[in-house]
Scaffold this motif. Structure first.
Motif, PDB file in Angstrom:
ATOM      1  N   THR A 177       5.323  -6.929   9.210  1.00  0.00           N
ATOM      2  CA  THR A 177       4.231  -7.010   8.245  1.00  0.00           C
ATOM      3  C   THR A 177       3.416  -8.276   8.481  1.00  0.00           C
ATOM      4  OG1 THR A 177       5.512  -5.754   6.613  1.00  0.00           O
ATOM      5  CG2 THR A 177       3.665  -7.050   5.784  1.00  0.00           C
ATOM      6  N   VAL A 178       4.102  -9.407   8.583  1.00  0.00           N
ATOM      7  CA  VAL A 178       3.418 -10.685   8.801  1.00  0.00           C
ATOM      8  C   VAL A 178       2.710 -10.687  10.158  1.00  0.00           C
ATOM      9  CG1 VAL A 178       3.782 -13.167   9.163  1.00  0.00           C
ATOM     10  CG2 VAL A 178       4.924 -11.983   7.268  1.00  0.00           C
ATOM     11  N   PHE A 179       3.388 -10.224  11.188  1.00  0.00           N
ATOM     12  CA  PHE A 179       2.795 -10.221  12.525  1.00  0.00           C
ATOM     13  C   PHE A 179       1.501  -9.421  12.539  1.00  0.00           C
ATOM     14  CE2 PHE A 179       2.077  -8.722  16.806  1.00  0.00           C
ATOM     15  CZ  PHE A 179       2.228  -9.883  17.549  1.00  0.00           C
ATOM     16  N   ARG A 180       1.535  -8.227  11.978  1.00  0.00           N
ATOM     17  CA  ARG A 180       0.346  -7.381  11.983  1.00  0.00           C
ATOM     18  C   ARG A 180      -0.786  -7.989  11.151  1.00  0.00           C
ATOM     19  NH1 ARG A 180       0.888  -1.779  13.160  1.00  0.00           N
ATOM     20  NH2 ARG A 180      -1.272  -1.687  12.465  1.00  0.00           N
ATOM     21  N   ILE A 181      -0.445  -8.600  10.023  1.00  0.00           N
ATOM     22  CA  ILE A 181      -1.480  -9.218   9.188  1.00  0.00           C
ATOM     23  C   ILE A 181      -2.163 -10.359   9.928  1.00  0.00           C
ATOM     24  CG2 ILE A 181      -1.840 -10.667   7.141  1.00  0.00           C
ATOM     25  CD1 ILE A 181       0.285  -8.877   5.731  1.00  0.00           C
ATOM     26  N   LEU A 182      -1.378 -11.179  10.610  1.00  0.00           N
ATOM     27  CA  LEU A 182      -1.934 -12.365  11.258  1.00  0.00           C
ATOM     28  C   LEU A 182      -2.537 -12.105  12.634  1.00  0.00           C
ATOM     29  CD1 LEU A 182       0.665 -15.129  10.321  1.00  0.00           C
ATOM     30  CD2 LEU A 182      -1.614 -14.758   9.347  1.00  0.00           C
ATOM     31  N   PHE A 183      -1.993 -11.130  13.377  1.00  0.00           N
ATOM     32  CA  PHE A 183      -2.372 -11.028  14.782  1.00  0.00           C
ATOM     33  C   PHE A 183      -2.969  -9.701  15.216  1.00  0.00           C
ATOM     34  CE2 PHE A 183       1.141 -14.143  14.547  1.00  0.00           C
ATOM     35  CZ  PHE A 183       0.403 -15.265  14.860  1.00  0.00           C
ATOM     36  N   ALA A 184      -2.964  -8.705  14.365  1.00  0.00           N
ATOM     37  CA  ALA A 184      -3.535  -7.409  14.746  1.00  0.00           C
ATOM     38  C   ALA A 184      -4.901  -7.228  14.085  1.00  0.00           C
ATOM     39  CB  ALA A 184      -2.586  -6.282  14.342  1.00  0.00           C
ATOM     40  N   SER A 185      -5.603  -6.231  14.540  1.00  0.00           N
ATOM     41  CA  SER A 185      -6.918  -5.969  13.943  1.00  0.00           C
ATOM     42  C   SER A 185      -6.796  -5.342  12.561  1.00  0.00           C
ATOM     43  CB  SER A 185      -7.741  -5.074  14.868  1.00  0.00           C
ATOM     44  OG  SER A 185      -7.073  -3.841  15.073  1.00  0.00           O
ATOM     45  N   ALA A 186      -5.627  -4.781  12.251  1.00  0.00           N
ATOM     46  CA  ALA A 186      -5.423  -4.176  10.933  1.00  0.00           C
ATOM     47  C   ALA A 186      -3.952  -4.338  10.533  1.00  0.00           C
ATOM     48  CB  ALA A 186      -5.786  -2.698  10.966  1.00  0.00           C
ATOM     49  N   PRO A 187      -3.701  -4.507   9.237  1.00  0.00           N
ATOM     50  CA  PRO A 187      -2.307  -4.601   8.790  1.00  0.00           C
ATOM     51  C   PRO A 187      -1.608  -3.252   8.907  1.00  0.00           C
ATOM     52  CG  PRO A 187      -3.800  -4.603   6.903  1.00  0.00           C
ATOM     53  CD  PRO A 187      -4.650  -4.622   8.145  1.00  0.00           C
ATOM     54  N   LEU A 188      -0.303  -3.263   8.726  1.00  0.00           N
ATOM     55  CA  LEU A 188       0.464  -2.013   8.695  1.00  0.00           C
ATOM     56  C   LEU A 188      -0.112  -1.097   7.622  1.00  0.00           C
ATOM     57  CD1 LEU A 188       4.136  -3.337   8.807  1.00  0.00           C
ATOM     58  CD2 LEU A 188       3.040  -1.951  10.556  1.00  0.00           C
ATOM     59  N   GLN A 189       0.005   0.189   7.851  1.00  0.00           N
ATOM     60  CA  GLN A 189      -0.322   1.172   6.825  1.00  0.00           C
ATOM     61  C   GLN A 189       0.935   1.407   5.986  1.00  0.00           C
ATOM     62  OE1 GLN A 189      -3.515   2.516   6.434  1.00  0.00           O
ATOM     63  NE2 GLN A 189      -3.916   0.870   7.897  1.00  0.00           N
ATOM     64  N   VAL A 190       0.767   1.838   4.757  1.00  0.00           N
ATOM     65  CA  VAL A 190       1.904   2.071   3.858  1.00  0.00           C
ATOM     66  C   VAL A 190       2.878   3.068   4.485  1.00  0.00           C
ATOM     67  CG1 VAL A 190       2.590   2.972   1.593  1.00  0.00           C
ATOM     68  CG2 VAL A 190       0.615   1.449   1.783  1.00  0.00           C
ATOM     69  N   GLU A 191       2.368   4.076   5.159  1.00  0.00           N
ATOM     70  CA  GLU A 191       3.242   5.067   5.797  1.00  0.00           C
ATOM     71  C   GLU A 191       4.120   4.407   6.871  1.00  0.00           C
ATOM     72  OE1 GLU A 191      -0.254   5.453   5.724  1.00  0.00           O
ATOM     73  OE2 GLU A 191      -0.102   6.591   3.846  1.00  0.00           O
ATOM     74  N   GLU A 192       3.531   3.463   7.615  1.00  0.00           N
ATOM     75  CA  GLU A 192       4.303   2.744   8.629  1.00  0.00           C
ATOM     76  C   GLU A 192       5.391   1.900   7.978  1.00  0.00           C
ATOM     77  OE1 GLU A 192       1.292   1.814  12.248  1.00  0.00           O
ATOM     78  OE2 GLU A 192       0.693   0.986  10.297  1.00  0.00           O
ATOM     79  N   LEU A 193       5.073   1.300   6.839  1.00  0.00           N
ATOM     80  CA  LEU A 193       6.076   0.532   6.089  1.00  0.00           C
ATOM     81  C   LEU A 193       7.233   1.427   5.691  1.00  0.00           C
ATOM     82  CD1 LEU A 193       4.385  -1.861   3.520  1.00  0.00           C
ATOM     83  CD2 LEU A 193       5.991  -2.440   5.316  1.00  0.00           C
ATOM     84  N   HIS A 194       6.919   2.608   5.197  1.00  0.00           N
ATOM     85  CA  HIS A 194       7.969   3.545   4.778  1.00  0.00           C
ATOM     86  C   HIS A 194       8.848   3.945   5.963  1.00  0.00           C
ATOM     87  CE1 HIS A 194       5.711   4.838   0.863  1.00  0.00           C
ATOM     88  NE2 HIS A 194       5.963   3.542   0.924  1.00  0.00           N
ATOM     89  N   GLU A 195       8.245   4.110   7.152  1.00  0.00           N
ATOM     90  CA  GLU A 195       9.021   4.417   8.350  1.00  0.00           C
ATOM     91  C   GLU A 195       9.959   3.258   8.698  1.00  0.00           C
ATOM     92  OE1 GLU A 195       6.241   5.409  11.464  1.00  0.00           O
ATOM     93  OE2 GLU A 195       5.425   7.096  10.321  1.00  0.00           O
ATOM     94  N   LEU A 196       9.467   2.022   8.551  1.00  0.00           N
ATOM     95  CA  LEU A 196      10.313   0.859   8.818  1.00  0.00           C
ATOM     96  C   LEU A 196      11.459   0.765   7.814  1.00  0.00           C
ATOM     97  CD1 LEU A 196       7.584  -1.765   9.750  1.00  0.00           C
ATOM     98  CD2 LEU A 196       9.279  -0.728  11.282  1.00  0.00           C
ATOM     99  N   ILE A 197      11.208   1.124   6.577  1.00  0.00           N
ATOM    100  CA  ILE A 197      12.282   1.130   5.559  1.00  0.00           C
ATOM    101  C   ILE A 197      13.342   2.136   5.949  1.00  0.00           C
ATOM    102  CG2 ILE A 197      12.813   1.719   3.153  1.00  0.00           C
ATOM    103  CD1 ILE A 197      10.006   0.461   2.485  1.00  0.00           C
ATOM    104  N   GLU A 198      12.923   3.313   6.384  1.00  0.00           N
ATOM    105  CA  GLU A 198      13.893   4.351   6.818  1.00  0.00           C
ATOM    106  C   GLU A 198      14.725   3.824   7.989  1.00  0.00           C
ATOM    107  OE1 GLU A 198      14.671   7.030   5.072  1.00  0.00           O
ATOM    108  OE2 GLU A 198      13.134   6.338   3.686  1.00  0.00           O
ATOM    109  N   LEU A 199      14.082   3.159   8.910  1.00  0.00           N
ATOM    110  CA  LEU A 199      14.798   2.572  10.057  1.00  0.00           C
ATOM    111  C   LEU A 199      15.797   1.521   9.577  1.00  0.00           C
ATOM    112  CD1 LEU A 199      15.055   2.406  13.145  1.00  0.00           C
ATOM    113  CD2 LEU A 199      13.214   0.707  13.111  1.00  0.00           C
ATOM    114  N   ALA A 200      15.374   0.678   8.645  1.00  0.00           N
ATOM    115  CA  ALA A 200      16.269  -0.376   8.117  1.00  0.00           C
ATOM    116  C   ALA A 200      17.466   0.222   7.391  1.00  0.00           C
ATOM    117  CB  ALA A 200      15.495  -1.297   7.179  1.00  0.00           C
ATOM    118  N   LEU A 201      17.292   1.358   6.761  1.00  0.00           N
ATOM    119  CA  LEU A 201      18.384   1.969   5.988  1.00  0.00           C
ATOM    120  C   LEU A 201      19.362   2.757   6.855  1.00  0.00           C
ATOM    121  CD1 LEU A 201      16.395   3.168   2.841  1.00  0.00           C
ATOM    122  CD2 LEU A 201      18.015   1.269   3.005  1.00  0.00           C
ATOM    123  N   GLN A 202      19.044   2.974   8.134  1.00  0.00           N
ATOM    124  CA  GLN A 202      19.946   3.720   9.017  1.00  0.00           C
ATOM    125  C   GLN A 202      21.164   2.910   9.378  1.00  0.00           C
ATOM    126  OE1 GLN A 202      17.669   4.969  12.423  1.00  0.00           O
ATOM    127  NE2 GLN A 202      16.413   6.369  11.220  1.00  0.00           N
TER     128      GLN A 202
END
Length: 179
Positions: A154-179
């Motif tokens: 989240t921080v990396f994308r906010i500071l260094f990408a042209s656009a922050p993460l999308q909410v859907e991408e966040l949800h995918e990362l949460i699913e990955l974290a919960l595995q």
């Protein structure tokens, strides 16, 4: 004759100066372009001399980092939705929203000048720990895993990408974290 040693008084002069200077910084950043804010402006608004600011903080970047760190401290516990997934989603969505705003981006940039490395990670760790402690029977992911899979991208994308993460991408990362 006994010598009485007194420590610093909580809420004493030092705390009042810090609060006055922090308030001045916040007010000036709301009213002016960031690049136009100076130590003399802050000192005048806070009712202190510029030397007080230089003596305590060293320079403007360190002062801005100190103010940013103070603002990053959470006001309350993370939302309790009744499920680990729900709590992580609520936390991640709020964090993305707050940090991808212009004030949030500026705050993250200022924190990079902090003289207390690791402080942001300790704040995030405390937030994640509060969430995982609610669900001991779920075998929740470790706090480090949550920092690495949710906060860091989240921080990396906010500071260094042209656009922050999308909410859907966040949800995918949460699913990955919960595995």
């Amino acid at each position: 004759m006994a010598i009485i040693k007194e420590g610093l008084r909580p809420g004493g002069r030092s705390a009042r100066v810090q609060e006055s200077v922090h308030s001045a910084v916040r007010e000036l950043l709301e009213a002016h372009e960031r690049s136009s804010v100076t130590v003399p402006m802050i000192a005048a608004r806070a009712g202190v001399t510029p030397s007080t600011i230089y003596r305590r903080w060293g320079d403007l970047s360190v002062l801005l980092a100190d103010v940013a760190l103070a603002r990053m401290r959470p006001d309350s516990e993370p939302a309790n939705t009744g499920s680990l997934r729900g709590d992580l989603q609520a936390w991640a969505e709020q964090y993305l929203d707050e940090m991808s705003s212009e004030p949030g981006r500026n705050m993250m940039r200022d924190v990079q000048c902090s003289q207390t490395p690791g402080y942001c990670v300790s704040i995030l760790s405390g937030q994640f720990q509060a969430i995982v402690d609610r669900y001991p029977d779920n075998t929740p992911p470790s706090v480090d895993r949550l920092i690495n899979l949710l906060a860091a991208p989240t921080v990396f994308r906010i500071l260094f990408a042209s656009a922050p993460l999308q909410v859907e991408e966040l949800h995918e990362l949460i699913e990955l974290a919960l595995q």
